[in-house]
Design an enzyme around this catalytic site. Structure first.
Site, mmCIF file in Angstrom:
data_model
loop_
_atom_site.group_PDB
_atom_site.id
_atom_site.type_symbol
_atom_site.label_atom_id
_atom_site.label_comp_id
_atom_site.label_asym_id
_atom_site.label_seq_id
_atom_site.Cartn_x
_atom_site.Cartn_y
_atom_site.Cartn_z
ATOM 1 N N CYS A 98 0.838 -1.189 0.000
ATOM 2 C CA CYS A 98 0.000 0.000 0.000
ATOM 3 C C CYS A 98 0.884 1.254 0.000
ATOM 4 C CB CYS A 98 -0.886 0.001 1.228
ATOM 5 S SG CYS A 98 -2.051 1.357 1.279
ATOM 6 N N PRO A 99 0.640 2.199 -0.851
ATOM 7 C CA PRO A 99 -0.522 2.341 -1.731
ATOM 8 C C PRO A 99 -0.273 1.865 -3.169
ATOM 9 C CG PRO A 99 0.671 4.391 -1.714
ATOM 10 C CD PRO A 99 1.463 3.436 -0.858
#
Lengths: 351, 80
Positions: free
Chosen positions: B19-20
């Site tokens: 993430c992200p």
């Protein structure tokens, strides 16, 4: 008689952290018929992102969820993630309005994010930017003067809506021209969460991240201590994103003003530190009997002895008189037989 | 669970990223695809199992499901 002209729905760009307040602000505006577009900022200092990078298979998947995307899914509007880590590091290095209790540059952070939101608002032809800020809720960034400063510094005068406290604040342009009904906006203020929890029930918002900046490393006292230690040794200018990433993980030992040791506390952290091994010293008990550590800087032989002793202290052989520790970088390799460091030494060097 | 007729038009490999990045690259890839086409996302970030369905709901795309092989996840998304 001419055809009736209906104005298009208002469109608002929101800062969505996934916490209760930003979820409520979005939920309230959605109920008022405003078209929403959420922004979630990946700053490089988010604890959820870090847990994911550690990738521990035992971690509860719910703790890995991006709460902002959850809010978008729950309320039915798009949330876009913006990767701003490189630019954000500049804010952290040198905040114009200073830090809060830790190394949280809350006012500069709001200004940075709202600048970005303003760019999106202008690019998309939206009418407003909104946040979940509540007047008087946080000491640094949510008192009246700070809210006004942020609005002025971002050039969002008349276009920055805080729906939860709007009735205490100057009306925005869409409120003034009647496109947004000010009477339906709220007058919440202060630290109590009771009005928000009641509103969440009313809006059917039943999942949200815990409040109060709990997700941000910069507001974490342990992280702040390590950050200040790094600034004291390297100065703010020299700090890189790898430096700030390494501060999130393991135990840190300050061996000299320019030499530091970072040891993994468990398998996940050791594996994570190994990703940063290129070009750095690595220290491991021979036979991988425990932790993995990184040596930062250019230690002399006496400092290597100290570092190896600490690594031995956290190895599975800590009860032995001597522990073999391998120290390597590129083609350079040596094995030192050392006495595990005492608790007193470890405590005195721990950052 | 994605069915055998969900044959992907494009495959996006995000292994080793977290993430992200998987969500950002998914968004970018879908933006280049046509409505109705199916994207297969490869990831070893367990967080995508929550994030990709959430992201799809928010953005109006259809999340078709996931196949898991050891710690490799194959997620299927139909662009709407």
């Amino acid at each position: 008689m001419g055809a009736m002209v209906t104005s298009p729905p208002l469109k608002a760009i929101g800062l969505i952290s996934g916490g209760l307040d930003s979820a409520l602000a979005a939920g309230l505006l959605k109920e008022m018929g405003v078209e929403l577009h959420g922004l979630n900022f990946s700053t490089g200092f988010c604890k959820v992102d870090h847990r994911r990078a550690i990738n521990d298979p035992r971690e509860d998947p719910e703790r890995l969820r991006n709460p902002a995307l959850r809010v978008g899914a729950m309320l039915g509007f798009p949330v876009e993630i913006l990767d701003v880590a490189a630019a954000y590091l500049e804010v952290v290095r040198n905040p114009r309005y200073g830090y809060g209790a830790n190394v949280n540059p809350c006012i500069d952070c709001r200004i940075f994010m709202l600048h970005k939101a303003r760019e999106v608002m202008e690019a998309e032809g939206a009418d407003l930017v909104f946040t979940g800020e509540v007047l008087g809720q946080r000491p640094m960034s949510q008192y009246r003067k700070a809210l006004d400063t942020v609005e002025r510094d971002t050039g969002l005068e008349g276009r920055l809506l805080r729906p939860l406290s709007a009735r205490f604040l100057e009306p925005t342009l869409p409120e003034r021209d009647g496109r947004l009904d000010r009477r339906r906006l709220l007058s919440i203020q202060g630290k109590s969460r009771r009005p928000q929890i009641a509103l969440a029930r009313q809006l059917g918002i039943n999942e949200y991240e815990q409040p109060s900046g709990g997700c941000c490393f910069l507001a974490d006292p342990n992280y702040a201590r390590r950050f200040r230690d790094l600034v004291n040794s390297a100065g703010t200018v020299a700090i890189t994103s790898e430096d700030t990433t390494l501060l999130k993980v393991g135990r840190h030992f300050r061996v000299s003003p320019t030499v530091k040791l970072v040891t993994g506390r468990n398998e996940g952290e050791s594996g994570y530190l190994e990703r940063f091994a290129r070009g750095r010293w690595t220290l491991t008990p021979v036979g991988r009997a425990g932790t993995f550590a990184l040596g930062l800087g250019e230690p002399d032989q006496a400092q290597f002895q100290v570092m190896a002793g600490i690594v031995a202290r956290y190895s599975r052989h800590r009860d032995r008189d001597l522990v073999d520790v391998q120290i390597a970088r590129g083609d350079t390799l040596q094995i030192l037989s050392v006495t595990p460091a005492s608790d007193e030494l470890v405590d005195s060097l721990l950052v | 669970m994605p069915s055998p007729e969900h044959r992907p038009d494009r495959t996006l490999d995000t292994l080793g990223t977290y993430c992200p990045i998987p969500v950002l690259r998914t968004a970018r890839m879908l933006a280049q695809m046509n409505g109705g086409q199916i994207l297969e996302l490869l990831s070893d970030d367990r967080g995508v199992l929550a994030d990709i369905p959430d992201w799809c709901r928010g953005h109006g795309h259809e999340y078709l499901g996931c196949r898991e092989e050891a710690r490799l996840y194959r997620l299927y998304i139909r662009k709407v």
